[in-house]
Design a protein around this motif. Structure first.
Motif, PDB file in Angstrom:
ATOM      1  N   GLU A 232       0.861  -1.183   0.000  1.00  0.00           N
ATOM      2  CA  GLU A 232       0.000   0.000   0.000  1.00  0.00           C
ATOM      3  C   GLU A 232       0.894   1.227   0.000  1.00  0.00           C
ATOM      4  O   GLU A 232       1.646   1.436   0.967  1.00  0.00           O
ATOM      5  CB  GLU A 232      -0.925   0.006   1.214  1.00  0.00           C
ATOM      6  N   PRO A 233       0.854   2.033  -1.051  1.00  0.00           N
ATOM      7  CA  PRO A 233       1.721   3.213  -1.116  1.00  0.00           C
ATOM      8  C   PRO A 233       1.559   4.099   0.116  1.00  0.00           C
ATOM      9  O   PRO A 233       0.455   4.342   0.593  1.00  0.00           O
ATOM     10  CB  PRO A 233       1.224   3.938  -2.381  1.00  0.00           C
ATOM     11  N   GLY A 234       2.686   4.545   0.643  1.00  0.00           N
ATOM     12  CA  GLY A 234       2.658   5.423   1.807  1.00  0.00           C
ATOM     13  C   GLY A 234       2.692   4.700   3.135  1.00  0.00           C
ATOM     14  O   GLY A 234       2.895   5.320   4.184  1.00  0.00           O
ATOM     15  N   SER A 235       2.485   3.387   3.118  1.00  0.00           N
ATOM     16  CA  SER A 235       2.510   2.614   4.355  1.00  0.00           C
ATOM     17  C   SER A 235       3.944   2.330   4.764  1.00  0.00           C
ATOM     18  O   SER A 235       4.836   2.216   3.923  1.00  0.00           O
ATOM     19  CB  SER A 235       1.748   1.302   4.173  1.00  0.00           C
ATOM     20  N   SER A 236       4.169   2.185   6.067  1.00  0.00           N
ATOM     21  CA  SER A 236       5.514   1.852   6.551  1.00  0.00           C
ATOM     22  C   SER A 236       5.448   0.814   7.664  1.00  0.00           C
ATOM     23  O   SER A 236       6.305   0.777   8.544  1.00  0.00           O
ATOM     24  CB  SER A 236       6.229   3.116   7.049  1.00  0.00           C
ATOM     25  N   THR A 237       4.404  -0.042   7.633  1.00  0.00           N
ATOM     26  CA  THR A 237       4.270  -1.093   8.640  1.00  0.00           C
ATOM     27  C   THR A 237       4.190  -2.457   7.978  1.00  0.00           C
ATOM     28  O   THR A 237       3.802  -2.575   6.812  1.00  0.00           O
ATOM     29  CB  THR A 237       3.021  -0.888   9.521  1.00  0.00           C
ATOM     30  N   GLN A 238       4.552  -3.482   8.741  1.00  0.00           N
ATOM     31  CA  GLN A 238       4.390  -4.869   8.330  1.00  0.00           C
ATOM     32  C   GLN A 238       3.518  -5.561   9.355  1.00  0.00           C
ATOM     33  O   GLN A 238       3.883  -5.669  10.522  1.00  0.00           O
ATOM     34  CB  GLN A 238       5.743  -5.577   8.254  1.00  0.00           C
ATOM     35  N   ASP A 239       2.326  -5.999   8.933  1.00  0.00           N
ATOM     36  CA  ASP A 239       1.430  -6.745   9.818  1.00  0.00           C
ATOM     37  C   ASP A 239       1.595  -8.234   9.544  1.00  0.00           C
ATOM     38  O   ASP A 239       1.590  -8.674   8.392  1.00  0.00           O
ATOM     39  CB  ASP A 239      -0.034  -6.358   9.573  1.00  0.00           C
ATOM     40  N   LEU A 240       1.702  -9.019  10.617  1.00  0.00           N
ATOM     41  CA  LEU A 240       1.772 -10.476  10.524  1.00  0.00           C
ATOM     42  C   LEU A 240       0.778 -11.050  11.517  1.00  0.00           C
ATOM     43  O   LEU A 240       0.770 -10.663  12.692  1.00  0.00           O
ATOM     44  CB  LEU A 240       3.185 -10.981  10.834  1.00  0.00           C
ATOM     45  N   LEU A 241      -0.069 -11.984  11.049  1.00  0.00           N
ATOM     46  CA  LEU A 241      -1.118 -12.577  11.881  1.00  0.00           C
ATOM     47  C   LEU A 241      -0.842 -14.064  12.060  1.00  0.00           C
ATOM     48  O   LEU A 241      -0.616 -14.783  11.080  1.00  0.00           O
ATOM     49  CB  LEU A 241      -2.488 -12.356  11.247  1.00  0.00           C
ATOM     50  N   PHE A 242      -0.875 -14.517  13.317  1.00  0.00           N
ATOM     51  CA  PHE A 242      -0.484 -15.873  13.661  1.00  0.00           C
ATOM     52  C   PHE A 242      -1.600 -16.594  14.408  1.00  0.00           C
ATOM     53  O   PHE A 242      -2.447 -15.974  15.043  1.00  0.00           O
ATOM     54  CB  PHE A 242       0.759 -15.859  14.552  1.00  0.00           C
ATOM     55  N   ASN A 243      -1.541 -17.931  14.363  1.00  0.00           N
ATOM     56  CA  ASN A 243      -2.517 -18.793  15.019  1.00  0.00           C
ATOM     57  C   ASN A 243      -1.788 -19.952  15.682  1.00  0.00           C
ATOM     58  O   ASN A 243      -0.725 -20.361  15.219  1.00  0.00           O
ATOM     59  CB  ASN A 243      -3.514 -19.319  13.970  1.00  0.00           C
ATOM     60  N   THR A 244      -2.358 -20.490  16.751  1.00  0.00           N
ATOM     61  CA  THR A 244      -1.712 -21.625  17.413  1.00  0.00           C
ATOM     62  C   THR A 244      -1.743 -22.897  16.570  1.00  0.00           C
ATOM     63  O   THR A 244      -1.010 -23.834  16.868  1.00  0.00           O
ATOM     64  CB  THR A 244      -2.367 -21.907  18.777  1.00  0.00           C
ATOM     65  N   LEU A 245      -2.574 -22.950  15.537  1.00  0.00           N
ATOM     66  CA  LEU A 245      -2.591 -24.092  14.627  1.00  0.00           C
ATOM     67  C   LEU A 245      -1.686 -23.806  13.431  1.00  0.00           C
ATOM     68  O   LEU A 245      -1.814 -22.751  12.811  1.00  0.00           O
ATOM     69  CB  LEU A 245      -4.006 -24.380  14.140  1.00  0.00           C
ATOM     70  N   PRO A 246      -0.779 -24.712  13.064  1.00  0.00           N
ATOM     71  CA  PRO A 246       0.125 -24.440  11.944  1.00  0.00           C
ATOM     72  C   PRO A 246      -0.551 -24.498  10.583  1.00  0.00           C
ATOM     73  O   PRO A 246       0.034 -24.070   9.593  1.00  0.00           O
ATOM     74  CB  PRO A 246       1.183 -25.544  12.077  1.00  0.00           C
ATOM     75  N   ILE A 247      -1.775 -25.035  10.524  1.00  0.00           N
ATOM     76  CA  ILE A 247      -2.508 -25.109   9.260  1.00  0.00           C
ATOM     77  C   ILE A 247      -3.893 -24.504   9.442  1.00  0.00           C
ATOM     78  O   ILE A 247      -4.367 -24.312  10.568  1.00  0.00           O
ATOM     79  CB  ILE A 247      -2.649 -26.555   8.760  1.00  0.00           C
TER      80      ILE A 247
ATOM     81  N   THR B 103       1.742 -18.488  10.871  1.00  0.00           N
ATOM     82  CA  THR B 103       0.966 -17.744   9.868  1.00  0.00           C
ATOM     83  C   THR B 103      -0.024 -18.634   9.129  1.00  0.00           C
ATOM     84  O   THR B 103      -0.906 -18.129   8.456  1.00  0.00           O
ATOM     85  CB  THR B 103       1.879 -17.079   8.823  1.00  0.00           C
ATOM     86  N   GLN B 104       0.114 -19.938   9.201  1.00  0.00           N
ATOM     87  CA  GLN B 104      -0.734 -20.921   8.516  1.00  0.00           C
ATOM     88  C   GLN B 104      -0.539 -20.866   7.006  1.00  0.00           C
ATOM     89  O   GLN B 104      -0.139 -21.839   6.391  1.00  0.00           O
ATOM     90  CB  GLN B 104      -2.207 -20.724   8.886  1.00  0.00           C
ATOM     91  N   GLY B 105      -0.852 -19.763   6.382  1.00  0.00           N
ATOM     92  CA  GLY B 105      -0.668 -19.621   4.944  1.00  0.00           C
ATOM     93  C   GLY B 105       0.754 -19.217   4.588  1.00  0.00           C
ATOM     94  O   GLY B 105       1.594 -18.937   5.452  1.00  0.00           O
ATOM     95  N   ALA B 106       1.032 -19.203   3.278  1.00  0.00           N
ATOM     96  CA  ALA B 106       2.364 -18.881   2.766  1.00  0.00           C
ATOM     97  C   ALA B 106       2.471 -17.399   2.433  1.00  0.00           C
ATOM     98  O   ALA B 106       1.478 -16.739   2.101  1.00  0.00           O
ATOM     99  CB  ALA B 106       2.661 -19.725   1.533  1.00  0.00           C
TER     100      ALA B 106
END
Length: 353
Positions: free
Chosen positions: A121-136, A194-197
């Motif tokens: 997203e132009p102008g953004s300067s953050t990296q969001d990462l979302l995690f879950n206790t299940l690997p899939i 992250t579950q997904g790639a």
């Protein structure tokens, strides 16, 4: 990673659009919007469509390890010793405000500030990462996620009927893999995935965070029981973080084989072939994780979205493509229902004390 295994490159062919994908994404989002509206009618308050119940918000830093090998020194982790401010949210997976004594998957969201490089997203300067206790993720494609959401919508007030319909499916075992839990334990003792790639610079990877100290790992010995309060997880987080530093080890699993699919997040990538490898450390100093000001800011205004981040870590696969539009629309619905303005954080200092 085995001696012979090499990370596969990220190419234009890494992703493959699925048949009728746009229709499946639209139907899924519409179903989740309707579920959210029904949830609002129950609580008279808008909550997230998933991971609705917060257990704490924390502020700290992420420091990239020195001397990473080239395949790991990519994107966010490409500058040795770089330190970024972060904000962390801990929550439960369900889109309902569940009793903490009910076993469920838990979630951790990480927002990293002042990242360098091209962003999605132009102008953004953050990296969001979302995690879950299940690997899939059991419903590992946009189509299956849509089907599961529509089942939940049909049986919104009848969990037994929802379970019965899922169990009647040929893919019931896959669709219910989200119930493959690792114990109802202290939220700070879990590993989260992250579950997904995701893109990982020149490569493709999954990312995880693990407890960073033996003392934090030992918190897993404390199981939640029916004798606890219904909001025990918040109390456990608060009792630890008020007086102690919290540490997480950030690890990366590189894609080294075509047997590690990108389009199906229900497949667990082999850790024997490609183990998770440490790339950074998150440190969260002692603090109050759920003051009234933090609760209102974090639950009603703050957003974590997978597509807020670097082009080097582009979310991959149909579930992640679903999340691109889904998080935006569902987030707007939540702030509209609560008559508040959402916030795009530019600094960790915006998180109230």
């Amino acid at each position: 990673m085995t001696a012979s295994a090499r990370p596969l490159p990220w190419t234009d062919d890494t992703e493959q659009l699925q048949p009728h994908e746009d229709e499946h994404i639209r139907r899924c989002i519409d179903s989740m919007l309707r579920i959210n509206a029904m949830t609002f009618d129950l609580h008279r308050h808008g909550v997230r469509a998933t991971h609705a119940k917060s257990h704490g918000f924390l502020r700290g830093t992420l420091t990239v390890h020195e001397d990473l090998p080239p395949e790991l020194a990519q994107g966010l982790f490409g500058t040795p010793g770089a330190t970024h401010d972060v904000v962390v949210r801990l929550a439960t997976e369900s889109g309902q405000l569940d009793d903490d004594r009910k076993p469920n998957a838990r979630g951790l969201s990480l927002k990293v500030f002042d990242v360098d490089g091209e962003t999605l997203e132009p102008g953004s300067s953050t990296q969001d990462l979302l995690f879950n206790t299940l690997p899939i993720l059991g419903p590992g494609t946009a189509q299956k996620f849509m089907e599961l959401s529509e089942i939940r919508e049909r049986h919104f007030s009848d969990e037994s009927a929802m379970t019965e319909e899922i169990q009647a499916r040929d893919d019931a075992e896959q669709m219910t893999s989200f119930h493959r839990l690792v114990g109802n334990i202290h939220p700070l003792a879990h590993a989260y995935y992250t579950q997904g790639a995701f893109g990982y610079g020149e490569h493709v990877a999954k990312i995880a965070v693990y407890p960073g100290t033996s003392e934090q790992e030992a918190l897993a010995d404390r199981e939640v029981t029916n004798d606890d309060d219904g909001s025990v997880l918040r109390a456990l987080v608060e009792s630890w973080t008020t007086d102690r530093e919290t540490v997480f080890d950030v690890r990366v699993q590189l894609r080294t084989s075509e047997d590690m699919p990108v389009e199906d997040a229900s497949v667990d990538w082999s850790q024997e072939e490609s183990p998770y490898r440490s790339v950074a450390t998150v440190r969260l100093p002692p603090q109050q994780p759920y003051s009234n000001a933090r609760r209102v800011f974090g639950d009603d205004r703050l957003a974590f979205r997978p597509w807020h981040g670097l082009a080097a870590h582009r979310p991959l696969g149909s579930v992640n493509r679903l999340r691109r539009a889904g998080y935006e629309e569902l987030g707007r619905q939540r702030t509209d229902l609560n008559a508040v303005e959402g916030t795009t954080m530019r600094s960790a200092s915006e998180l109230p004390d």
